[in-house]
Scaffold this motif. Sequence first.
Motif, PDB file in Angstrom:
ATOM      1  N   PRO A   4       0.946  -1.023  -0.414  1.00 37.18           N
ATOM      2  CA  PRO A   4      -0.055  -0.056   0.142  1.00 37.18           C
ATOM      3  C   PRO A   4       0.849   1.253  -0.215  1.00 37.18           C
ATOM      4  CG  PRO A   4      -0.385  -0.858   2.050  1.00 37.18           C
ATOM      5  CD  PRO A   4       0.598  -1.683   0.427  1.00 37.18           C
ATOM      6  N   SER A   5       0.338   1.810  -0.684  1.00 44.24           N
ATOM      7  CA  SER A   5       0.706   3.453  -0.824  1.00 44.24           C
ATOM      8  C   SER A   5       1.325   4.069   0.746  1.00 44.24           C
ATOM      9  CB  SER A   5       0.323   4.400  -1.980  1.00 44.24           C
ATOM     10  OG  SER A   5      -0.947   4.530  -1.279  1.00 44.24           O
ATOM     11  N   LYS A   6       1.788   5.127   1.442  1.00 41.54           N
ATOM     12  CA  LYS A   6       2.193   5.862   2.177  1.00 41.54           C
ATOM     13  C   LYS A   6       0.689   6.289   2.391  1.00 41.54           C
ATOM     14  CE  LYS A   6       6.642   6.608   2.092  1.00 41.54           C
ATOM     15  NZ  LYS A   6       8.024   7.658   2.235  1.00 41.54           N
ATOM     16  N   LEU A   7       0.289   7.091   1.474  1.00 40.69           N
ATOM     17  CA  LEU A   7      -1.468   8.089   1.179  1.00 40.69           C
ATOM     18  C   LEU A   7      -2.087   6.731   2.194  1.00 40.69           C
ATOM     19  CD1 LEU A   7      -3.154   9.917   0.928  1.00 40.69           C
ATOM     20  CD2 LEU A   7      -3.601   9.477  -1.672  1.00 40.69           C
ATOM     21  N   ALA A   8      -2.047   5.652   1.115  1.00 44.41           N
ATOM     22  CA  ALA A   8      -3.108   4.304   1.687  1.00 44.41           C
ATOM     23  C   ALA A   8      -2.898   4.561   3.051  1.00 44.41           C
ATOM     24  CB  ALA A   8      -3.259   3.255   1.177  1.00 44.41           C
ATOM     25  N   VAL A   9      -1.885   4.216   3.729  1.00 50.25           N
ATOM     26  CA  VAL A   9      -1.266   3.408   5.033  1.00 50.25           C
ATOM     27  C   VAL A   9      -2.036   4.416   5.824  1.00 50.25           C
ATOM     28  CG1 VAL A   9       0.761   3.343   7.043  1.00 50.25           C
ATOM     29  CG2 VAL A   9       0.207   2.505   4.643  1.00 50.25           C
ATOM     30  N   ALA A  10      -1.375   6.264   5.490  1.00 48.40           N
ATOM     31  CA  ALA A  10      -1.582   6.672   6.656  1.00 48.40           C
ATOM     32  C   ALA A  10      -3.841   7.602   6.335  1.00 48.40           C
ATOM     33  CB  ALA A  10      -1.075   8.580   5.808  1.00 48.40           C
ATOM     34  N   THR A  11      -4.591   7.230   5.689  1.00 51.36           N
ATOM     35  CA  THR A  11      -5.417   6.799   5.442  1.00 51.36           C
ATOM     36  C   THR A  11      -5.869   5.892   5.795  1.00 51.36           C
ATOM     37  OG1 THR A  11      -5.974   7.965   2.770  1.00 51.36           O
ATOM     38  CG2 THR A  11      -7.953   6.521   4.068  1.00 51.36           C
ATOM     39  N   GLU A  77      -3.233  15.592  10.416  1.00 53.06           N
ATOM     40  CA  GLU A  77      -1.449  16.691   9.496  1.00 53.06           C
ATOM     41  C   GLU A  77      -0.749  15.416   9.020  1.00 53.06           C
ATOM     42  OE1 GLU A  77       2.205  18.401  11.860  1.00 53.06           O
ATOM     43  OE2 GLU A  77       0.714  18.274  13.281  1.00 53.06           O
ATOM     44  N   LYS A  78      -0.303  14.097   9.173  1.00 49.78           N
ATOM     45  CA  LYS A  78       0.648  13.062   8.326  1.00 49.78           C
ATOM     46  C   LYS A  78      -0.395  12.620   7.147  1.00 49.78           C
ATOM     47  CE  LYS A  78       2.516   9.364   8.098  1.00 49.78           C
ATOM     48  NZ  LYS A  78       3.212   7.702   9.164  1.00 49.78           N
ATOM     49  N   LEU A  79      -2.023  12.344   7.009  1.00 46.06           N
ATOM     50  CA  LEU A  79      -2.664  12.452   5.651  1.00 46.06           C
ATOM     51  C   LEU A  79      -2.405  13.430   5.643  1.00 46.06           C
ATOM     52  CD1 LEU A  79      -4.527  10.415   4.676  1.00 46.06           C
ATOM     53  CD2 LEU A  79      -6.404  10.920   5.931  1.00 46.06           C
ATOM     54  N   GLU A  80      -2.470  14.466   5.417  1.00 44.93           N
ATOM     55  CA  GLU A  80      -2.729  15.879   5.035  1.00 44.93           C
ATOM     56  C   GLU A  80      -1.566  16.162   4.189  1.00 44.93           C
ATOM     57  OE1 GLU A  80      -4.424  18.563   7.713  1.00 44.93           O
ATOM     58  OE2 GLU A  80      -6.327  18.892   7.119  1.00 44.93           O
ATOM     59  N   GLN A  81      -0.662  16.077   5.104  1.00 46.74           N
ATOM     60  CA  GLN A  81       1.190  15.828   4.423  1.00 46.74           C
ATOM     61  C   GLN A  81       1.038  14.931   2.926  1.00 46.74           C
ATOM     62  OE1 GLN A  81       3.665  15.241   7.559  1.00 46.74           O
ATOM     63  NE2 GLN A  81       3.522  17.576   8.003  1.00 46.74           N
ATOM     64  N   SER A  85       1.928  16.124  -0.761  1.00 44.04           N
ATOM     65  CA  SER A  85       3.115  15.191  -1.220  1.00 44.04           C
ATOM     66  C   SER A  85       2.611  14.238  -2.633  1.00 44.04           C
ATOM     67  CB  SER A  85       3.773  14.056  -0.809  1.00 44.04           C
ATOM     68  OG  SER A  85       4.081  15.190  -0.067  1.00 44.04           O
ATOM     69  N   ASN A  86       1.430  14.248  -2.938  1.00 39.27           N
ATOM     70  CA  ASN A  86       0.972  13.359  -3.646  1.00 39.27           C
ATOM     71  C   ASN A  86       0.440  14.481  -5.097  1.00 39.27           C
ATOM     72  OD1 ASN A  86       0.175  10.737  -5.737  1.00 39.27           O
ATOM     73  ND2 ASN A  86      -2.469  12.213  -5.345  1.00 39.27           N
ATOM     74  N   GLY A  91       0.081  13.852  -8.144  1.00 39.78           N
ATOM     75  CA  GLY A  91      -0.842  12.634  -8.727  1.00 39.78           C
ATOM     76  C   GLY A  91       0.093  11.281  -8.313  1.00 39.78           C
ATOM     77  N   THR A  92       1.168  10.904  -7.764  1.00 41.17           N
ATOM     78  CA  THR A  92       0.982   9.297  -8.163  1.00 41.17           C
ATOM     79  C   THR A  92      -0.233   7.626  -7.666  1.00 41.17           C
ATOM     80  OG1 THR A  92       2.551   9.571  -5.903  1.00 41.17           O
ATOM     81  CG2 THR A  92       3.303  10.083  -8.605  1.00 41.17           C
ATOM     82  N   ALA A  93      -0.700   8.627  -6.940  1.00 41.03           N
ATOM     83  CA  ALA A  93      -1.295   8.179  -6.373  1.00 41.03           C
ATOM     84  C   ALA A  93      -2.606   7.717  -6.845  1.00 41.03           C
ATOM     85  CB  ALA A  93      -2.158   7.845  -5.094  1.00 41.03           C
ATOM     86  N   SER A  94      -3.504   6.702  -6.947  1.00 42.13           N
ATOM     87  CA  SER A  94      -4.316   6.097  -7.730  1.00 42.13           C
ATOM     88  C   SER A  94      -5.967   7.315  -6.974  1.00 42.13           C
ATOM     89  CB  SER A  94      -5.614   5.388  -7.877  1.00 42.13           C
ATOM     90  OG  SER A  94      -5.881   5.130  -6.412  1.00 42.13           O
ATOM     91  N   THR A  95      -6.887   7.601  -8.407  1.00 43.93           N
ATOM     92  CA  THR A  95      -7.550   8.647  -7.663  1.00 43.93           C
ATOM     93  C   THR A  95      -8.678   7.960  -6.571  1.00 43.93           C
ATOM     94  OG1 THR A  95      -8.901   7.454  -9.505  1.00 43.93           O
ATOM     95  CG2 THR A  95      -7.771   9.772  -9.812  1.00 43.93           C
ATOM     96  N   ASP A  96      -8.601   6.494  -6.847  1.00 39.37           N
ATOM     97  CA  ASP A  96      -9.473   5.943  -5.386  1.00 39.37           C
ATOM     98  C   ASP A  96      -9.163   6.440  -3.905  1.00 39.37           C
ATOM     99  OD1 ASP A  96     -11.020   4.377  -4.532  1.00 39.37           O
ATOM    100  OD2 ASP A  96      -9.775   2.917  -4.410  1.00 39.37           O
ATOM    101  N   ASP A  97      -7.614   5.906  -3.897  1.00 40.31           N
ATOM    102  CA  ASP A  97      -6.492   6.623  -2.717  1.00 40.31           C
ATOM    103  C   ASP A  97      -7.075   7.551  -1.932  1.00 40.31           C
ATOM    104  OD1 ASP A  97      -6.026   3.545  -2.710  1.00 40.31           O
ATOM    105  OD2 ASP A  97      -3.979   4.622  -3.276  1.00 40.31           O
ATOM    106  N   VAL A  98      -6.950   8.763  -3.754  1.00 40.30           N
ATOM    107  CA  VAL A  98      -6.910  10.489  -3.198  1.00 40.30           C
ATOM    108  C   VAL A  98      -8.294  10.724  -2.324  1.00 40.30           C
ATOM    109  CG1 VAL A  98      -7.257  12.442  -4.047  1.00 40.30           C
ATOM    110  CG2 VAL A  98      -5.194  11.323  -4.759  1.00 40.30           C
ATOM    111  N   THR A  99      -9.679   9.583  -3.334  1.00 41.21           N
ATOM    112  CA  THR A  99     -10.829  10.497  -2.559  1.00 41.21           C
ATOM    113  C   THR A  99     -11.087  10.223  -1.290  1.00 41.21           C
ATOM    114  OG1 THR A  99     -11.713   9.823  -5.012  1.00 41.21           O
ATOM    115  CG2 THR A  99     -13.355   9.836  -3.025  1.00 41.21           C
ATOM    116  N   LYS A 100     -10.482   8.569  -0.686  1.00 40.69           N
ATOM    117  CA  LYS A 100     -10.448   7.881   0.079  1.00 40.69           C
ATOM    118  C   LYS A 100      -9.842   8.629   1.237  1.00 40.69           C
ATOM    119  CE  LYS A 100     -10.889   3.023  -0.812  1.00 40.69           C
ATOM    120  NZ  LYS A 100     -10.180   1.526  -0.549  1.00 40.69           N
ATOM    121  N   ALA A 101      -8.939   9.248   1.118  1.00 42.38           N
ATOM    122  CA  ALA A 101      -8.179  10.093   1.808  1.00 42.38           C
ATOM    123  C   ALA A 101      -8.938  11.537   2.177  1.00 42.38           C
ATOM    124  CB  ALA A 101      -6.577  10.646   1.153  1.00 42.38           C
TER     125      ALA A 101
END
Length: 116
Positions: A4-11, A77-81, A85-86, A91-101
């Motif tokens: 999982p991406s850092k974004l998915a983990v933070a989410t 705060e970490k998730l917003e960072q 970063s994404n 926009g390297t993360a999937s749109t689904d990950d960004v939407t969930k985040a």
Amino acid sequence: MAPPSKLAVATSSVLRLVKEEASYHKELEQQEVRIKRLEGSTGDDNAEYQLKQERQALEETKNVLPTVRQKIAQALEKLEQEIESNKEAGGTASTDDVTKAKGAVAEAKKSIREIS
């Protein structure tokens, strides 16, 4: 399968903490109901002991909440960072990950507002 991406983990971290906090609030309500029921009961030799135990459990639950709130704020705060970063990375993360985040950010902010 890719990790999982850092974004998915933070989410998932933010969502887990919000869910944990909601669980503690539900537990508080249940403990308060049990305390009221025990205060209303009479004639039970064990009621005083149970009442003392329930009050102690209630206080312990209340004492956990500030720590959970702090963890939510830090995870938010970490998730917003990570979202920022994404964006900067194109926009390297999937749109689904960004939407969930973004949904997790909204839930965490709502949770923080309800607390305040």
